[in-house]
Motif scaffolding. Structure first.
Motif, PDB file in Angstrom:
ATOM      1  N   ASP A 180       0.686  -1.113   0.156  1.00  0.00           N
ATOM      2  CA  ASP A 180      -0.172   0.000   0.013  1.00  0.00           C
ATOM      3  C   ASP A 180       0.987   1.251   0.134  1.00  0.00           C
ATOM      4  O   ASP A 180       1.936   1.291   0.688  1.00  0.00           O
ATOM      5  CB  ASP A 180      -0.923   0.004   1.167  1.00  0.00           C
ATOM      6  CG  ASP A 180      -1.986  -1.187   1.215  1.00  0.00           C
ATOM      7  OD1 ASP A 180      -2.080  -1.674   0.184  1.00  0.00           O
ATOM      8  OD2 ASP A 180      -2.286  -1.650   2.184  1.00  0.00           O
ATOM      9  N   GLU A 181       0.676   2.340  -0.778  1.00  0.00           N
ATOM     10  CA  GLU A 181       1.178   3.402  -0.964  1.00  0.00           C
ATOM     11  C   GLU A 181       2.610   3.457  -1.345  1.00  0.00           C
ATOM     12  O   GLU A 181       3.222   4.622  -1.642  1.00  0.00           O
ATOM     13  CB  GLU A 181       1.250   4.176   0.366  1.00  0.00           C
ATOM     14  CG  GLU A 181      -0.081   4.264   0.960  1.00  0.00           C
ATOM     15  CD  GLU A 181      -0.286   4.845   2.444  1.00  0.00           C
ATOM     16  OE1 GLU A 181       0.976   5.781   2.786  1.00  0.00           O
ATOM     17  OE2 GLU A 181      -1.190   4.786   3.090  1.00  0.00           O
ATOM     18  N   LEU A 182       3.321   2.193  -1.917  1.00  0.00           N
ATOM     19  CA  LEU A 182       4.693   2.210  -2.442  1.00  0.00           C
ATOM     20  C   LEU A 182       4.715   2.716  -3.521  1.00  0.00           C
ATOM     21  O   LEU A 182       5.724   3.517  -3.816  1.00  0.00           O
ATOM     22  CB  LEU A 182       5.078   0.837  -2.351  1.00  0.00           C
ATOM     23  CG  LEU A 182       6.613   0.494  -3.104  1.00  0.00           C
ATOM     24  CD1 LEU A 182       7.441   1.248  -1.871  1.00  0.00           C
ATOM     25  CD2 LEU A 182       6.611  -1.064  -2.965  1.00  0.00           C
ATOM     26  N   GLU A 183       3.810   2.590  -4.487  1.00  0.00           N
ATOM     27  CA  GLU A 183       3.822   3.002  -5.899  1.00  0.00           C
ATOM     28  C   GLU A 183       3.881   4.724  -5.861  1.00  0.00           C
ATOM     29  O   GLU A 183       4.676   5.232  -6.597  1.00  0.00           O
ATOM     30  CB  GLU A 183       2.898   2.567  -6.847  1.00  0.00           C
ATOM     31  CG  GLU A 183       2.725   1.099  -7.240  1.00  0.00           C
ATOM     32  CD  GLU A 183       4.045   1.029  -8.320  1.00  0.00           C
ATOM     33  OE1 GLU A 183       4.366   1.568  -8.956  1.00  0.00           O
ATOM     34  OE2 GLU A 183       4.403  -0.350  -8.169  1.00  0.00           O
ATOM     35  N   ASP A 184       3.067   5.148  -5.021  1.00  0.00           N
ATOM     36  CA  ASP A 184       3.046   6.641  -4.810  1.00  0.00           C
ATOM     37  C   ASP A 184       4.305   7.359  -4.327  1.00  0.00           C
ATOM     38  O   ASP A 184       4.887   8.180  -4.784  1.00  0.00           O
ATOM     39  CB  ASP A 184       1.726   7.132  -4.180  1.00  0.00           C
ATOM     40  CG  ASP A 184       0.307   6.967  -4.661  1.00  0.00           C
ATOM     41  OD1 ASP A 184       0.399   6.872  -6.125  1.00  0.00           O
ATOM     42  OD2 ASP A 184      -0.312   6.933  -4.165  1.00  0.00           O
ATOM     43  N   LEU A 185       4.849   6.649  -3.408  1.00  0.00           N
ATOM     44  CA  LEU A 185       6.115   7.026  -2.670  1.00  0.00           C
ATOM     45  C   LEU A 185       7.286   6.854  -3.684  1.00  0.00           C
ATOM     46  O   LEU A 185       8.033   7.905  -3.966  1.00  0.00           O
ATOM     47  CB  LEU A 185       6.632   6.054  -1.635  1.00  0.00           C
ATOM     48  CG  LEU A 185       7.452   6.548  -0.560  1.00  0.00           C
ATOM     49  CD1 LEU A 185       7.344   6.510   0.810  1.00  0.00           C
ATOM     50  CD2 LEU A 185       8.907   5.915  -0.725  1.00  0.00           C
ATOM     51  N   LEU A 186       7.164   6.047  -4.468  1.00  0.00           N
ATOM     52  CA  LEU A 186       8.444   5.917  -5.580  1.00  0.00           C
ATOM     53  C   LEU A 186       8.200   6.908  -6.479  1.00  0.00           C
ATOM     54  O   LEU A 186       9.279   7.458  -7.106  1.00  0.00           O
ATOM     55  CB  LEU A 186       8.302   4.440  -6.276  1.00  0.00           C
ATOM     56  CG  LEU A 186       8.709   3.377  -5.259  1.00  0.00           C
ATOM     57  CD1 LEU A 186       8.508   1.683  -5.795  1.00  0.00           C
ATOM     58  CD2 LEU A 186      10.124   3.186  -4.496  1.00  0.00           C
ATOM     59  N   VAL A 187       6.985   6.990  -6.958  1.00  0.00           N
ATOM     60  CA  VAL A 187       6.812   8.163  -7.926  1.00  0.00           C
ATOM     61  C   VAL A 187       7.187   9.788  -7.482  1.00  0.00           C
ATOM     62  O   VAL A 187       7.693  10.327  -7.968  1.00  0.00           O
ATOM     63  CB  VAL A 187       5.342   8.436  -8.597  1.00  0.00           C
ATOM     64  CG1 VAL A 187       5.181   9.547  -9.130  1.00  0.00           C
ATOM     65  CG2 VAL A 187       5.108   7.035  -9.132  1.00  0.00           C
ATOM     66  N   ASP A 188       6.821   9.719  -6.242  1.00  0.00           N
ATOM     67  CA  ASP A 188       7.292  11.058  -5.424  1.00  0.00           C
ATOM     68  C   ASP A 188       8.641  11.527  -5.132  1.00  0.00           C
ATOM     69  O   ASP A 188       9.154  12.533  -5.349  1.00  0.00           O
ATOM     70  CB  ASP A 188       6.444  11.123  -3.902  1.00  0.00           C
ATOM     71  CG  ASP A 188       5.025  11.273  -3.923  1.00  0.00           C
ATOM     72  OD1 ASP A 188       4.417  11.718  -5.169  1.00  0.00           O
ATOM     73  OD2 ASP A 188       4.446  11.130  -3.048  1.00  0.00           O
ATOM     74  N   ILE A 189       9.389  10.296  -4.984  1.00  0.00           N
ATOM     75  CA  ILE A 189      10.853  10.509  -4.971  1.00  0.00           C
ATOM     76  C   ILE A 189      11.547  10.488  -6.260  1.00  0.00           C
ATOM     77  O   ILE A 189      12.830  10.432  -6.443  1.00  0.00           O
ATOM     78  CB  ILE A 189      11.351   9.587  -3.846  1.00  0.00           C
ATOM     79  CG1 ILE A 189      11.529   8.101  -4.354  1.00  0.00           C
ATOM     80  CG2 ILE A 189      10.752   9.755  -2.528  1.00  0.00           C
ATOM     81  CD1 ILE A 189      12.058   7.336  -3.631  1.00  0.00           C
ATOM     82  N   ASP A 190      10.705  10.254  -7.465  1.00  0.00           N
ATOM     83  CA  ASP A 190      11.399  10.059  -8.674  1.00  0.00           C
ATOM     84  C   ASP A 190      12.582   8.959  -8.898  1.00  0.00           C
ATOM     85  O   ASP A 190      13.627   9.244  -9.258  1.00  0.00           O
ATOM     86  CB  ASP A 190      12.147  11.609  -9.074  1.00  0.00           C
ATOM     87  CG  ASP A 190      12.439  11.656 -10.589  1.00  0.00           C
ATOM     88  OD1 ASP A 190      11.824  10.586 -11.211  1.00  0.00           O
ATOM     89  OD2 ASP A 190      13.297  12.405 -11.151  1.00  0.00           O
ATOM     90  N   ALA A 191      12.264   7.858  -8.141  1.00  0.00           N
ATOM     91  CA  ALA A 191      12.878   6.627  -7.973  1.00  0.00           C
ATOM     92  C   ALA A 191      13.530   6.113  -9.483  1.00  0.00           C
ATOM     93  O   ALA A 191      14.767   5.489  -9.207  1.00  0.00           O
ATOM     94  CB  ALA A 191      12.188   5.655  -7.495  1.00  0.00           C
TER      95      ALA A 191
END
Length: 99
Positions: free
Chosen positions: A61-72
């Protein structure tokens, strides 16, 4: 109730992990949202059985959004780890290093 899976055809798909081309009937569906049962309006990517077995099947949960937010996608390993840890602390509080 549920439609037959046999109507999906024998078209080929590419495994998103290793790049191998396999029959769709031999592939495993991958849903980046983590809910492959909700099918409306989704396009699934695919994994070969071997790559699917190697995946971590824990909730994300929420991992995809976090990765997008940090420009992974364009970071070095050190940059990624630094941004990821900072983002986790910002969202959920300090990381507990003691056990």
């Amino acid at each position: 109730m549920w439609g037959s899976r046999s109507n999906r055809g024998n078209d080929s798909v590419d495994c998103i992990a290793c790049g191998e081309t396999i029959r769709r009937s031999d592939a495993r569906e991958y849903d980046k949202e983590g809910d492959r049962w909700e099918r409306k309006g989704k396009t699934f990517e695919h994994l070969c059985k071997e790559c699917h077995t190697e995946l971590c099947h824990q909730p994300r949960d929420e991992l995809e959004d976090l990765l997008v937010d940090i420009d992974a996608g364009g970071l070095t390993e050190i940059e990624f780890l630094s941004r990821y840890c900072q983002a986790v602390e910002d969202r959920y509080g300090p990381l507990d290093h003691e056990r």
